[in-house]
Design an enzyme around this catalytic site. Structure first.
Site, PDB file in Angstrom:
ATOM      1  N   HIS A 284      39.223  60.580 108.655  1.00  0.00           N
ATOM      2  CA  HIS A 284      40.205  61.548 109.158  1.00  0.00           C
ATOM      3  C   HIS A 284      39.586  62.933 109.329  1.00  0.00           C
ATOM      4  O   HIS A 284      38.888  63.446 108.459  1.00  0.00           O
ATOM      5  CB  HIS A 284      41.466  61.592 108.292  1.00  0.00           C
ATOM      6  CG  HIS A 284      41.296  62.043 106.876  1.00  0.00           C
ATOM      7  ND1 HIS A 284      41.323  63.368 106.501  1.00  0.00           N
ATOM      8  CD2 HIS A 284      41.143  61.340 105.726  1.00  0.00           C
ATOM      9  CE1 HIS A 284      41.195  63.470 105.186  1.00  0.00           C
ATOM     10  NE2 HIS A 284      41.077  62.259 104.697  1.00  0.00           N
ATOM     11  N   ASP A 296      36.169  65.122 101.691  1.00  0.00           N
ATOM     12  CA  ASP A 296      37.462  64.586 102.110  1.00  0.00           C
ATOM     13  C   ASP A 296      37.955  65.289 103.363  1.00  0.00           C
ATOM     14  O   ASP A 296      38.676  66.273 103.270  1.00  0.00           O
ATOM     15  CB  ASP A 296      38.468  64.730 100.965  1.00  0.00           C
ATOM     16  CG  ASP A 296      39.786  64.057 101.234  1.00  0.00           C
ATOM     17  OD1 ASP A 296      39.844  63.164 102.093  1.00  0.00           O
ATOM     18  OD2 ASP A 296      40.773  64.430 100.579  1.00  0.00           O
ATOM     19  N   GLU A 330      45.810  62.795 108.402  1.00  0.00           N
ATOM     20  CA  GLU A 330      45.934  61.845 107.287  1.00  0.00           C
ATOM     21  C   GLU A 330      46.508  62.524 106.056  1.00  0.00           C
ATOM     22  O   GLU A 330      47.303  61.928 105.322  1.00  0.00           O
ATOM     23  CB  GLU A 330      44.555  61.246 106.962  1.00  0.00           C
ATOM     24  CG  GLU A 330      44.579  60.139 105.917  1.00  0.00           C
ATOM     25  CD  GLU A 330      44.482  60.619 104.479  1.00  0.00           C
ATOM     26  OE1 GLU A 330      44.744  59.805 103.574  1.00  0.00           O
ATOM     27  OE2 GLU A 330      44.144  61.799 104.243  1.00  0.00           O
ATOM     28  N   GLU A 331      46.111  63.775 105.815  1.00  0.00           N
ATOM     29  CA  GLU A 331      46.447  64.429 104.555  1.00  0.00           C
ATOM     30  C   GLU A 331      47.946  64.670 104.352  1.00  0.00           C
ATOM     31  O   GLU A 331      48.454  64.549 103.245  1.00  0.00           O
ATOM     32  CB  GLU A 331      45.693  65.765 104.418  1.00  0.00           C
ATOM     33  CG  GLU A 331      44.190  65.623 104.279  1.00  0.00           C
ATOM     34  CD  GLU A 331      43.770  64.997 102.960  1.00  0.00           C
ATOM     35  OE1 GLU A 331      44.640  64.556 102.182  1.00  0.00           O
ATOM     36  OE2 GLU A 331      42.563  64.930 102.698  1.00  0.00           O
ATOM     37  N   ASP A 358      36.861  57.016 103.552  1.00  0.00           N
ATOM     38  CA  ASP A 358      37.677  58.132 103.074  1.00  0.00           C
ATOM     39  C   ASP A 358      37.647  58.189 101.555  1.00  0.00           C
ATOM     40  O   ASP A 358      38.672  58.297 100.898  1.00  0.00           O
ATOM     41  CB  ASP A 358      39.121  57.990 103.579  1.00  0.00           C
ATOM     42  CG  ASP A 358      39.985  59.210 103.228  1.00  0.00           C
ATOM     43  OD1 ASP A 358      39.407  60.270 102.898  1.00  0.00           O
ATOM     44  OD2 ASP A 358      41.218  59.088 103.269  1.00  0.00           O
ATOM     45  N   HIS A 428      40.585  67.754  97.287  1.00  0.00           N
ATOM     46  CA  HIS A 428      41.677  68.694  97.588  1.00  0.00           C
ATOM     47  C   HIS A 428      41.524  70.051  96.905  1.00  0.00           C
ATOM     48  O   HIS A 428      42.522  70.745  96.673  1.00  0.00           O
ATOM     49  CB  HIS A 428      43.033  68.094  97.184  1.00  0.00           C
ATOM     50  CG  HIS A 428      43.408  66.874  97.945  1.00  0.00           C
ATOM     51  ND1 HIS A 428      44.567  66.162  97.693  1.00  0.00           N
ATOM     52  CD2 HIS A 428      42.785  66.201  98.958  1.00  0.00           C
ATOM     53  CE1 HIS A 428      44.646  65.125  98.518  1.00  0.00           C
ATOM     54  NE2 HIS A 428      43.565  65.134  99.290  1.00  0.00           N
TER      55      HIS A 428
END
Length: 472
Positions: A284, A296, A330-331, A358, A428
C-alpha cells in the site's frame, strides 16, 4: 514389457523433475544475485521516504507518491502502466498534540507525556480536555464499572501486547480492538475521551497512531481518542495506583474532511501463454503521517515494483499476466484494495494468485498462504529451493488486507513474512523512517517475492487439481 513401461515412465518423470529443479535453482540464484547486486528497491524507498515523506490518504504527499511511482514504473518498459481512480477519506492531524498528567499532592504539578491522535478521531474542545482517569484492560471491565464510575472521565485502555508470543502480529491482534473500538465502547458509558496504550512491545517515548472507528455514532456524540507512548502509559498507570484523584489533560486538533480523488498505481507484464490469468504483487502506497512510512508500507511498495523489474532483468518471460498494484488507502479505509477487486470482478478478470508485502522491510522468513490443501502441498514442494536463502516459514494463514477481497475458492493469496520482532517498534510511529530499513534485508525480500511469483507462474496454481477437474 508391461512391467518395464511404468518403471521407464517413473524414471523419465524423475529425470524431468530433477532437470526442472536444477533449472529453478539457477533461476532463483540469478534473481537473488540481481536483487543484491543490482537492486532498485532501496533507491526507490530513499526517494519515497526522504523526498516525499509520510503519505496519508488524501494528502499532497500521497499525490506526489502516485506520480513518482507511476513515473518509475513507466521507465521499466512494462507492457502497460495506468492509474485506477478511487475516492479516499481525508483526515488531517492539525497542530501537534499536547498532554500532561496533573497531580495535587501538596501543590499542583504537571508532567508532560507523549500522545498522538488516532486516525479518524475528532478533536478535543478548543481549550483541550481535562478530567479524572479510569484505567481498564478491556471492554468487559468497562461494563463492570458501569456508567456511574465512567461518566465524565477519560478512559485509559492499558492492555499491552502479549510479550511471550513469538508471532508479534498475534500479539498485536490480541489488543488492537481497544484502539479501534475503544472510543465507541467508552462513549456508551458517558466517557469524555479515550487514551490508548500504544501498540508496541518496546518501552519508549513514541506514541503509535492507527485507525479507529465511531461506527454509526452521530458526530455530536463522538469523543476524542489518542494513543500514549508505552513509557508514559506505565507512568500514568503507576500514578493512578498512588493517587486516584489525578487528572489527565490533552489537546488535539484533528479534523475529518470530505473524500477526495486518489489512485491505485498499476503496472503489467502481459502473459505470453495465458494473458487472461492474472497474478498480482503489491503493497500500500499510503502511510500514516508521523514518520515517512518506510517500513509501513514503503518497503512493500518498492519490493513489489522490483519484482517486475527483476523478472525482466533475469530474462524471465511470464506465461501469465503479472501486475504490480500499489494500493491507496489501506491504513484508514481499504478503499484501494476494494476498488481493485470490484473492478476486477466487473471485468471478469481471473486472478489466480496475489502476493502482498505489508509487514516491514526486515529479513524475509517465508510466506503465509490462504489457499486449498492441494495448492499448499505444491508450495511445500518448493521449500528446498528456498532453503539456501534461509527462507523456511511456509504456513497456512492470512495474506494481506489489500489482496483479501480477491479471494476465491481456487486461487492462492500469499503474504510475505519477514522477521517481525522489531516491526512494532516502528509501526505507525514517528520512528518509521528510512534509517530503520536495512538495504540488504529489503533486497532479500524483493528477491524472495520474485522467486515465489516465478514459481507460481511457471507451474500454475494447483495444476493437479486442475487436471482432475478437467477429467471430471
Amino acid at each position: 514389457m508391461r512391467i518395464l513401461k511404468p518403471i521407464i515412465l517413473a524414471l523419465a518423470l524423475l529425470l524431468f523433475f530433477n532437470v526442472s529443479s536444477q533449472t529453478d535453482e539457477k533461476v532463483l540464484k540469478e534473481i537473488y544475485k540481481q536483487s543484491l547486486t543490482n537492486g532498485k528497491s532501496y533507491e526507490w524507498l530513499n526517494y519515497l521516504s526522504n523526498q516525499i515523506g509520510g503519505r496519508l490518504s488524501g494528502s499532497l504527499n500521497a499525490e506526489k507518491a502516485v506520480a513518482y511511482t507511476k513515473e518509475e514504473l513507466d521507465k521499466l518498459g512494462l507492457d502497460k502502466v495506468w492509474l485506477q481512480p478511487v475516492m479516499v477519506p481525508k483526515w488531517v492531524r492539525g497542530f501537534k498534540e499536547y498532554a500532561f498528567i496533573e497531580s495535587k499532592k501538596g501543590k499542583t504539578s504537571t508532567t508532560a507525556v507523549n500522545i498522538c491522535a488516532l486516525g479518524g478521531s475528532v478533536a478535543t474542545p478548543a481549550l483541550g480536555l481535562k478530567a479524572h482517569v479510569v484505567e481498564v484492560q478491556n471492554f468487559e471491565e468497562l461494563k463492570t464499572l458501569g456508567k456511574e464510575n465512567i461518566e465524565g472521565k477519560i478512559v485509559f485502555y492499558n492492555r499491552p501486547m502479549q510479550p511471550d508470543l513469538i508471532n508479534t502480529f498475534e500479539a498485536y491482534g490480541g489488543c488492537v480492538n481497544q484502539r479501534y473500538k475503544g472510543a465507541v465502547e467508552a462513549a456508551k458509558y458517558g466517557a469524555l475521551g479515550v487514551i490508548v496504550r500504544s501498540m508496541n512491545l518496546r518501552l519508549d517515548d513514541f506514541p503509535h497512531t492507527g485507525s479507529m472507528t465511531y461506527g454509526d455514532m452521530p458526530v455530536s456524540k463522538r469523543i476524542p481518542s489518542a494513543a500514549i507512548s508505552t513509557n508514559d502509559a506505565d507512568l500514568l498507570s503507576t500514578m493512578l495506583k498512588l493517587d486516584k484523584s489525578i487528572k489527565f489533560y490533552f489537546k488535539q486538533n484533528c479534523k475529518q474532511l470530505k473524500d477526495v480523488l486518489s489512485y491505485n498505481v498499476i503496472g503489467q507484464i502481459t502473459g505470453s501463454e495465458f494473458p487472461d490469468e492474472y497474478m498480482i504483487v503489491g503493497g500500500h502506497l499510503d502511510s500514516w503521517d508521523l514518520g515517512d512510512g518506510s517500513h509501513d508500507d514503503g518497503a512493500g511498495v518498492v519490493q513489489s515494483m522490483d519484482v517486475l523489474r527483476l523478472l525482466k532483468e533475469c530474462g524471465i518471460k511470464p506465461k501469465r499476466s503479472i501486475r504490480v498494484v500499489l494500493f491507496m488507502n489501506e491504513e484508514n479505509g481499504l478503499r484501494g484494495g476494494r476498488k481493485y477487486a470490484e473492478e476486477a470482478k466487473q471485468k471478469g478478470e481471473n486472478h489466480v494468485f496475489a502476493l502482498e508485502s505489508d509487514a516491514g522491510g526486515f529479513t524475509p522468513r517465508g510466506f503465509s498462504f490462504d489457499c486449498n490443501d492441494a495448492s499448499f502441498d505444491q508450495v511445500l514442494s518448493w521449500k528446498p529451493l528456498f532453503k539456501p536463502y534461509l527462507i523456511h516459514y511456509f504456513e497456512k494463514g492470512g495474506s494481506g488486507a489489500d489482496v483479501g477481497p480477491l479471494k476465491t475458492k481456487t486461487n492462492v493469496l500469499a503474504g510475505l513474512r519477514p522477521d517481525s520482532q522489531r516491526y512494532f517498534d516502528h509501526h505507525h510511529a514517528s520512528n518509521d523512517t528510512f534509517d530503520a530499513v536495512n538495504k540488504r534485508e529489503l533486497e532479500l525480500g524483493a528477491a524472495t517475492m520474485t522467486a515465489l511469483v516465478y514459481l507460481f507462474d511457471k507451474y500454475g496454481v494447483n495444476p493437479i487439481a486442475s487436471e482432475n477437474k478437467i477429467k471430471e
